[in-house]
Design a protein around this motif. Sequence first.
Motif, PDB file in Angstrom:
ATOM      1  N   MET A   1       4.477  -4.914  -7.528  1.00  0.00           N
ATOM      2  CA  MET A   1       3.830  -5.918  -6.709  1.00  0.00           C
ATOM      3  C   MET A   1       3.433  -7.238  -7.395  1.00  0.00           C
ATOM      4  SD  MET A   1       1.245  -4.251  -4.283  1.00  0.00           S
ATOM      5  CE  MET A   1       0.976  -2.676  -4.275  1.00  0.00           C
TER       6      MET A   1
ATOM      7  N   SER B   1      -4.737  -1.861  -3.594  1.00  0.00           N
ATOM      8  CA  SER B   1      -3.572  -1.001  -3.336  1.00  0.00           C
ATOM      9  C   SER B   1      -3.360  -0.739  -1.849  1.00  0.00           C
ATOM     10  CB  SER B   1      -3.731   0.340  -4.045  1.00  0.00           C
ATOM     11  OG  SER B   1      -3.520   0.163  -5.405  1.00  0.00           O
TER      12      SER B   1
ATOM     13  N   GLY C   1       3.962   3.401  10.995  1.00  0.00           N
ATOM     14  CA  GLY C   1       5.099   2.880  10.241  1.00  0.00           C
ATOM     15  C   GLY C   1       4.706   2.096   9.003  1.00  0.00           C
TER      16      GLY C   1
ATOM     17  N   HIS D   1       2.893  -5.244   2.418  1.00  0.00           N
ATOM     18  CA  HIS D   1       3.705  -6.413   2.044  1.00  0.00           C
ATOM     19  C   HIS D   1       4.154  -7.201   3.262  1.00  0.00           C
ATOM     20  CE1 HIS D   1       7.073  -8.677   0.295  1.00  0.00           C
ATOM     21  NE2 HIS D   1       7.705  -8.338   1.400  1.00  0.00           N
TER      22      HIS D   1
ATOM     23  N   PHE E   1      -3.192  -3.176   0.372  1.00  0.00           N
ATOM     24  CA  PHE E   1      -2.486  -4.289   1.007  1.00  0.00           C
ATOM     25  C   PHE E   1      -1.023  -3.922   1.199  1.00  0.00           C
ATOM     26  CE2 PHE E   1      -5.925  -6.909  -0.932  1.00  0.00           C
ATOM     27  CZ  PHE E   1      -6.331  -7.596   0.214  1.00  0.00           C
TER      28      PHE E   1
ATOM     29  N   PHE F   1      10.743   1.282   1.933  1.00  0.00           N
ATOM     30  CA  PHE F   1      10.836   0.838   3.326  1.00  0.00           C
ATOM     31  C   PHE F   1      11.744  -0.379   3.440  1.00  0.00           C
ATOM     32  CE2 PHE F   1       8.291  -3.060   3.517  1.00  0.00           C
ATOM     33  CZ  PHE F   1       7.547  -2.982   2.352  1.00  0.00           C
TER      34      PHE F   1
ATOM     35  N   HIS G   1       4.251   2.663  -6.949  1.00  0.00           N
ATOM     36  CA  HIS G   1       3.903   2.042  -5.672  1.00  0.00           C
ATOM     37  C   HIS G   1       2.666   1.171  -5.725  1.00  0.00           C
ATOM     38  CE1 HIS G   1       6.597   5.224  -4.214  1.00  0.00           C
ATOM     39  NE2 HIS G   1       6.797   4.427  -3.192  1.00  0.00           N
ATOM     40  N   ASN G   2       1.878   1.276  -6.774  1.00  0.00           N
ATOM     41  CA  ASN G   2       0.563   0.627  -6.706  1.00  0.00           C
ATOM     42  C   ASN G   2       0.205  -0.282  -7.867  1.00  0.00           C
ATOM     43  OD1 ASN G   2      -0.669   1.961  -4.205  1.00  0.00           O
ATOM     44  ND2 ASN G   2       0.094   3.720  -5.364  1.00  0.00           N
TER      45      ASN G   2
ATOM     46  N   TYR H   1       4.840  -8.652  -2.392  1.00  0.00           N
ATOM     47  CA  TYR H   1       4.896  -7.814  -3.582  1.00  0.00           C
ATOM     48  C   TYR H   1       5.692  -8.454  -4.723  1.00  0.00           C
ATOM     49  CZ  TYR H   1       3.041  -3.764  -0.941  1.00  0.00           C
ATOM     50  OH  TYR H   1       2.253  -2.891  -0.219  1.00  0.00           O
TER      51      TYR H   1
ATOM     52  N   GLY I   1       1.387   2.843   7.357  1.00  0.00           N
ATOM     53  CA  GLY I   1       0.339   3.570   6.647  1.00  0.00           C
ATOM     54  C   GLY I   1      -0.980   2.820   6.673  1.00  0.00           C
ATOM     55  N   ARG I   2      -1.828   3.097   5.665  1.00  0.00           N
ATOM     56  CA  ARG I   2      -3.130   2.419   5.613  1.00  0.00           C
ATOM     57  C   ARG I   2      -2.901   0.930   5.385  1.00  0.00           C
ATOM     58  NH1 ARG I   2      -5.448   6.555   1.177  1.00  0.00           N
ATOM     59  NH2 ARG I   2      -3.363   6.072   0.409  1.00  0.00           N
TER      60      ARG I   2
HETATM   61  C1  LIG Z   1       0.638  -0.364  -2.142  1.00  0.00           C
HETATM   62  S1  LIG Z   1       0.944   0.696  -0.840  1.00  0.00           S
HETATM   63  C2  LIG Z   1       0.155  -0.121   0.514  1.00  0.00           C
HETATM   64  C3  LIG Z   1      -0.831   0.779   1.231  1.00  0.00           C
HETATM   65  C4  LIG Z   1      -0.198   1.928   1.966  1.00  0.00           C
HETATM   66  N1  LIG Z   1       0.255   1.499   3.291  1.00  0.00           N
HETATM   67  C5  LIG Z   1      -1.127   3.131   2.093  1.00  0.00           C
HETATM   68  O1  LIG Z   1      -1.045   3.835   3.105  1.00  0.00           O
HETATM   69  O2  LIG Z   1      -1.885   3.394   1.163  1.00  0.00           O
HETATM   70  C6  LIG Z   1       2.656   0.376  -0.600  1.00  0.00           C
HETATM   71  C7  LIG Z   1       3.293   1.207   0.493  1.00  0.00           C
HETATM   72  O3  LIG Z   1       2.866   0.777   1.789  1.00  0.00           O
HETATM   73  C8  LIG Z   1       3.951   0.816   2.720  1.00  0.00           C
HETATM   74  N2  LIG Z   1       4.235  -0.561   3.161  1.00  0.00           N
HETATM   75  C9  LIG Z   1       3.827  -1.714   2.584  1.00  0.00           C
HETATM   76  N3  LIG Z   1       4.240  -2.784   3.261  1.00  0.00           N
HETATM   77  C10 LIG Z   1       4.954  -2.318   4.316  1.00  0.00           C
HETATM   78  C11 LIG Z   1       5.670  -2.948   5.381  1.00  0.00           C
HETATM   79  N4  LIG Z   1       5.728  -4.277   5.478  1.00  0.00           N
HETATM   80  N5  LIG Z   1       6.301  -2.156   6.277  1.00  0.00           N
HETATM   81  C12 LIG Z   1       6.256  -0.798   6.165  1.00  0.00           C
HETATM   82  N6  LIG Z   1       5.601  -0.139   5.165  1.00  0.00           N
HETATM   83  C13 LIG Z   1       4.953  -0.892   4.253  1.00  0.00           C
HETATM   84  C14 LIG Z   1       5.131   1.395   1.972  1.00  0.00           C
HETATM   85  O4  LIG Z   1       5.137   2.781   2.173  1.00  0.00           O
HETATM   86  C15 LIG Z   1       4.801   1.076   0.518  1.00  0.00           C
HETATM   87  O5  LIG Z   1       5.406   1.947  -0.395  1.00  0.00           O
END
Ligand SMILES: C[S@@+](CC[C@H](N)C(=O)[O-])C[C@H]1O[C@@H](n2cnc3c(N)ncnc32)[C@H](O)[C@@H]1O
Length: 421
Positions: free
Chosen positions: A323, A229, A8, A233, A231, A295, A199-200, A275, A10-11
């Motif tokens: 962000m 990128s 839910g 939120h 991190f 999200f 997004h980044n 962010y 991602g990375r």
């Molecule tokens: C800058 S990226 C962060 C890294 C990302 N999770 C990845 O897989 O590369 C921003 C994205 O991460 C996810 N994300 C960030 N914070 C989140 C949170 N608190 N709950 C769910 N998804 C989140 C959303 O999809 C967002 O658009």
Amino acid sequence: MDLAEIPGRGRSLVASQHIRAGQILLQDSPILLYPSTLSPSISSSYCSNCFRNLDPSSSLLPCPTCPNNQTTTTTCNVAVSFFCGPTCRSSALASSHSPWVCRSLALIPSLPHHLHAQALFLVSAYNLASISPPFFSLLLSLHGDTPSSSSSDFMLSTLHSFVSSLSPRPLAPSTPSGAAPTVVFSAALTAALLAKDKHNAFGLMEPFSEGAANSHRSVRAYGIYPTASFFNHDCLPNACRFDYINTRDGSSNNTDIIVRAIHDIEQGREICLSYFPVNWGYADRQKRLLEDYGFACDCDRCQVERNWRHDDEVGGGDDEGMMEEDTKHHHDNNDKGMEVTEEEEEEDNDNDDFPHAYFFVRYVCQRDNCGGTLAPLPPSDDNGMPAASNTLECNVCGQLSKEEDRCGDDPHPEDENMLDK
Ligand SMILES: C[S@@+](CC[C@H](N)C(=O)[O-])C[C@H]1O[C@@H](n2cnc3c(N)ncnc32)[C@H](O)[C@@H]1O
């Protein structure tokens, strides 16, 4: 920090060991930097390569290939890029400010004003494909799916027509004798790039100065930082980022961002940034996260605040993009109060429904017009044992304050975990 996949989310970046308050978690250099505006009066106030302030009393070094480079910047509507010295200028001309970029920038004013920032990004990104294919691939590997189809279609087609009107930029030849292929502009690639930016990108803000104008402190440049990128939120972050763009020490790392722990973080916990400024109200935060990041936030703070009345909501976040931190990841500095009413605040003082009050008292800058996040200075090494600093630094105004000077301090709250994700 470890990179982990969290369902839910991602990375995600997770503490690989116990982290001390103030500890530096990351210093990250941008793979791409681009100015937020073409406005001649603004873009002539900083170096187009390192983005440091230019000294208005010394003679400015204009780009030799920018159109109108012999005119004064304020009298023509096409910006001329200026540099702080010959080193920055020659470095830019060979990379981020190539003659192709110069020619392309000169065409951006033909677009509607609200598309300038994205056009500036696209020119920088397609230029990156030529000057550094590995960094271009890294950019494309970041989070951000292309929206299937939406109200942004018109915007996308306008921006892609603009990109298509530019003469293709040759890629660096792989062998000295080989003919250089050119970068292929495609609508799908343009859409993918715009999603990565949305997004980044982190915003590097105009320097803080006290006074009313500061409440609309704007973004000077956007940067893509490959590790930062990752991190995710949280509306009560356990880390925050600093930049020192105007440092005068001549270091070439002034556009790096540095992420530090706000307080101790247990091993295994996720490390999150906010962010946008942490003092935004619930509705503004949810709107920004849904519209720009796709999200709905369900963090501890949102779970509490979603039950509050929102009669005194201050309006939506502004349109400066991502962000605080404010990532477009930007610092922006709108004076958005927390949205609790006085009546509710009184109630909350008497119960546990306000788990984040402590965060605001302790980690939000109280200086007029600031609202930045505070983190302790890095721990000093005391005979091999890290000793926590009791000096806090604001990531917006830079002011240093002592823990003991901040009101209501208990430096070791029993339930500090409620501040973590
Ligand atoms: C800058 S990226 C962060 C890294 C990302 N999770 C990845 O897989 O590369 C921003 C994205 O991460 C996810 N994300 C960030 N914070 C989140 C949170 N608190 N709950 C769910 N998804 C989140 C959303 O999809 C967002 O658009």
